[in-house]
Design a protein around this motif. Structure first.
Motif, mmCIF file in Angstrom:
data_model
loop_
_atom_site.group_PDB
_atom_site.id
_atom_site.type_symbol
_atom_site.label_atom_id
_atom_site.label_comp_id
_atom_site.label_asym_id
_atom_site.label_seq_id
_atom_site.Cartn_x
_atom_site.Cartn_y
_atom_site.Cartn_z
ATOM 1 N N ALA A 189 -86.274 80.729 6.937
ATOM 2 C CA ALA A 189 -85.809 79.625 7.770
ATOM 3 C C ALA A 189 -84.309 79.446 7.634
ATOM 4 O O ALA A 189 -83.644 79.004 8.563
ATOM 5 N N VAL A 190 -83.768 79.770 6.468
ATOM 6 C CA VAL A 190 -82.343 79.602 6.218
ATOM 7 C C VAL A 190 -81.723 80.979 6.035
ATOM 8 O O VAL A 190 -82.218 81.803 5.274
ATOM 9 N N SER A 191 -80.626 81.223 6.753
ATOM 10 C CA SER A 191 -79.953 82.511 6.642
ATOM 11 C C SER A 191 -78.454 82.296 6.731
ATOM 12 O O SER A 191 -77.981 81.255 7.206
ATOM 13 N N LEU A 192 -77.707 83.277 6.275
ATOM 14 C CA LEU A 192 -76.260 83.200 6.403
ATOM 15 C C LEU A 192 -75.854 83.079 7.873
ATOM 16 O O LEU A 192 -74.938 82.334 8.217
ATOM 17 N N ARG A 193 -76.547 83.788 8.724
ATOM 18 C CA ARG A 193 -76.240 83.737 10.152
ATOM 19 C C ARG A 193 -76.407 82.332 10.711
ATOM 20 O O ARG A 193 -75.639 81.889 11.577
ATOM 21 N N SER A 194 -77.425 81.619 10.217
ATOM 22 C CA SER A 194 -77.696 80.289 10.765
ATOM 23 C C SER A 194 -76.561 79.304 10.480
ATOM 24 O O SER A 194 -76.388 78.324 11.211
ATOM 25 N N LEU A 195 -75.784 79.545 9.427
ATOM 26 C CA LEU A 195 -74.665 78.651 9.125
ATOM 27 C C LEU A 195 -73.637 78.647 10.253
ATOM 28 O O LEU A 195 -72.989 77.636 10.518
ATOM 29 N N PHE A 196 -73.482 79.790 10.915
ATOM 30 C CA PHE A 196 -72.462 79.917 11.945
ATOM 31 C C PHE A 196 -72.990 79.598 13.340
ATOM 32 O O PHE A 196 -72.215 79.507 14.291
ATOM 33 N N GLU B 165 -65.996 76.267 7.564
ATOM 34 C CA GLU B 165 -65.076 75.796 6.526
ATOM 35 C C GLU B 165 -65.474 76.365 5.171
ATOM 36 O O GLU B 165 -66.641 76.345 4.786
ATOM 37 N N HIS B 166 -64.487 76.896 4.438
ATOM 38 C CA HIS B 166 -64.756 77.646 3.212
ATOM 39 C C HIS B 166 -65.458 76.802 2.153
ATOM 40 O O HIS B 166 -66.417 77.252 1.512
ATOM 41 N N GLY B 167 -65.000 75.568 1.962
ATOM 42 C CA GLY B 167 -65.628 74.708 0.964
ATOM 43 C C GLY B 167 -67.065 74.395 1.297
ATOM 44 O O GLY B 167 -67.949 74.402 0.421
ATOM 45 N N ARG B 168 -67.332 74.118 2.561
ATOM 46 C CA ARG B 168 -68.707 73.844 2.995
ATOM 47 C C ARG B 168 -69.584 75.075 2.812
ATOM 48 O O ARG B 168 -70.757 74.960 2.433
ATOM 49 N N PHE B 169 -69.008 76.236 3.096
ATOM 50 C CA PHE B 169 -69.761 77.484 2.928
ATOM 51 C C PHE B 169 -70.184 77.656 1.473
ATOM 52 O O PHE B 169 -71.347 77.963 1.182
ATOM 53 N N GLN B 170 -69.248 77.433 0.544
ATOM 54 C CA GLN B 170 -69.567 77.552 -0.879
ATOM 55 C C GLN B 170 -70.617 76.522 -1.294
ATOM 56 O O GLN B 170 -71.524 76.817 -2.075
ATOM 57 N N ASP B 171 -70.515 75.313 -0.759
ATOM 58 C CA ASP B 171 -71.491 74.279 -1.086
ATOM 59 C C ASP B 171 -72.886 74.667 -0.606
ATOM 60 O O ASP B 171 -73.880 74.463 -1.318
ATOM 61 N N GLU B 172 -72.968 75.224 0.604
ATOM 62 C CA GLU B 172 -74.261 75.647 1.144
ATOM 63 C C GLU B 172 -74.876 76.752 0.273
ATOM 64 O O GLU B 172 -76.083 76.759 0.017
ATOM 65 N N ILE B 173 -74.038 77.688 -0.162
ATOM 66 C CA ILE B 173 -74.530 78.776 -1.013
ATOM 67 C C ILE B 173 -75.031 78.211 -2.344
ATOM 68 O O ILE B 173 -76.092 78.597 -2.846
ATOM 69 N N ASN B 174 -74.262 77.293 -2.927
ATOM 70 C CA ASN B 174 -74.612 76.742 -4.243
ATOM 71 C C ASN B 174 -75.913 75.958 -4.222
ATOM 72 O O ASN B 174 -76.670 75.970 -5.197
ATOM 73 N N ARG B 175 -76.191 75.290 -3.112
ATOM 74 C CA ARG B 175 -77.381 74.434 -3.076
ATOM 75 C C ARG B 175 -78.618 75.128 -2.520
ATOM 76 O O ARG B 175 -79.707 74.575 -2.576
ATOM 77 N N SER B 176 -78.447 76.338 -2.002
ATOM 78 C CA SER B 176 -79.572 76.992 -1.342
ATOM 79 C C SER B 176 -80.076 78.206 -2.126
ATOM 80 O O SER B 176 -79.358 79.194 -2.269
ATOM 81 N N PRO B 177 -81.314 78.173 -2.621
ATOM 82 C CA PRO B 177 -81.877 79.348 -3.303
ATOM 83 C C PRO B 177 -82.140 80.503 -2.336
ATOM 84 O O PRO B 177 -82.284 81.646 -2.764
ATOM 85 N N GLU B 178 -82.200 80.222 -1.022
ATOM 86 C CA GLU B 178 -82.412 81.290 -0.045
ATOM 87 C C GLU B 178 -81.116 82.036 0.266
ATOM 88 O O GLU B 178 -81.119 83.248 0.473
ATOM 89 N N ASP C 197 -52.272 83.560 3.119
ATOM 90 C CA ASP C 197 -52.625 82.270 3.709
ATOM 91 C C ASP C 197 -53.699 81.579 2.872
ATOM 92 O O ASP C 197 -54.510 82.234 2.200
ATOM 93 N N ASP C 198 -53.717 80.259 2.921
ATOM 94 C CA ASP C 198 -54.788 79.512 2.264
ATOM 95 C C ASP C 198 -56.136 79.918 2.855
ATOM 96 O O ASP C 198 -56.291 79.998 4.075
ATOM 97 N N ALA C 199 -57.109 80.181 1.975
ATOM 98 C CA ALA C 199 -58.438 80.609 2.418
ATOM 99 C C ALA C 199 -59.250 79.385 2.825
ATOM 100 O O ALA C 199 -60.018 78.832 2.030
ATOM 101 N N ARG C 200 -59.102 78.968 4.055
ATOM 102 C CA ARG C 200 -59.734 77.739 4.531
ATOM 103 C C ARG C 200 -61.055 77.967 5.248
ATOM 104 O O ARG C 200 -61.854 77.040 5.388
#
Length: 251
Positions: free
Chosen positions: A24-31, A110-123, A50-53
């Protein structure tokens, strides 16, 4: 990659991510909900330092990622295709420049949101880990390509990777090569003259043939693998490679 399984290789440019339909959750779905942005040929998505934003998903087109050495020389570390991720890194700044080879469409997250999604998702964590493992393997293949392979092997390996990725299971795949000879040279660690001479030789030997201005057809896929140094003697014989003596062109 590659054998170089992929071409987007180093410093946070990771390969196509595969996700099982049952997840149900995939990297593709984030975008999925992000708007499409269009970059014309030659436009930079971001510059080295450049800042990695943001993290980007390539939706359409081809990108090159490169670094500029202290003496001004450009070193291309990879090419990215639809389905690839761009800008995944633990650093707070981009370690390379990303530039459109063709008209390209991207989605950004957004880079910070991406990291947060990865950290909270076991999938998502194992999916990202698999992508990073592919990236490391591709970087190792690139090191072998530059350190141990002759000019002809480098060009053949480059064409073989693209043929396998874009040509699927076709016997005579037709593959688009939108990058310039200079792009190929800067990726393979060769000169433009060497790349052009080797492409001409492969054409004259019947291994490849022009299909259009920016495309070739691979007429002898097995022989291309032999010339890339990816086949044993048995495969070499089967591919008829004895008819072509491998040339080592000077850099």
């Amino acid at each position: 990659m590659i054998s170089q399984a992929t071409m987007s290789q180093q410093h946070g440019a990771v390969r196509r991510f595969a996700t099982a339909p049952s997840q149900a959750v995939s990297l593709r779905s984030l975008f999925g909900g992000q708007p499409l942005e269009t970059f014309e040929t030659g436009m930079a998505i971001f510059w080295e330092g450049d800042d990695a934003r943001h993290v980007f998903e390539v939706v359409e087109g081809v990108l090159r990622v490169f670094r500029i050495l202290s003496d001004g020389r450009r070193v291309i570390t990879g090419f990215l295709y639809p389905g690839d991720l761009l800008g995944v890194s633990l650093k707070d700044h981009y370690l390379y420049t990303a530039e459109a080879v063709t008209r390209t469409k991207l989605r950004r997250y957004e880079h910070g949101r991406f990291q947060d999604e990865i950290n909270r998702s076991p999938e998502l964590r194992p999916q990202l880990f698999a992508c990073l493992c592919d990236e490391m393997a591709a970087a190792q293949d690139q090191m072998v390509l530059l350190a141990r392979k002759s000019a002809e092997e480098r060009v053949a390996s480059f064409l073989l990777v693209i043929a396998r990725r874009l040509g699927g299971e076709q016997k005579h795949p037709v593959v688009e090569i939108p990058m310039t000879r200079l792009d190929m040279a800067d990726y393979l660690g060769l000169t433009i003259e060497t790349v052009s001479r080797t492409m001409t030789r492969l054409t004259n030997c019947g291994v490849i043939a022009p299909s259009s201005r920016h495309a070739i057809v691979v007429r002898r896929l097995g022989q291309l693998a032999v010339l890339a140094g990816e086949a044993d003697d048995g495969d070499n014989h089967a591919a008829g490679a004895g008819a072509i003596q491998q040339a080592v062109w000077p850099n």
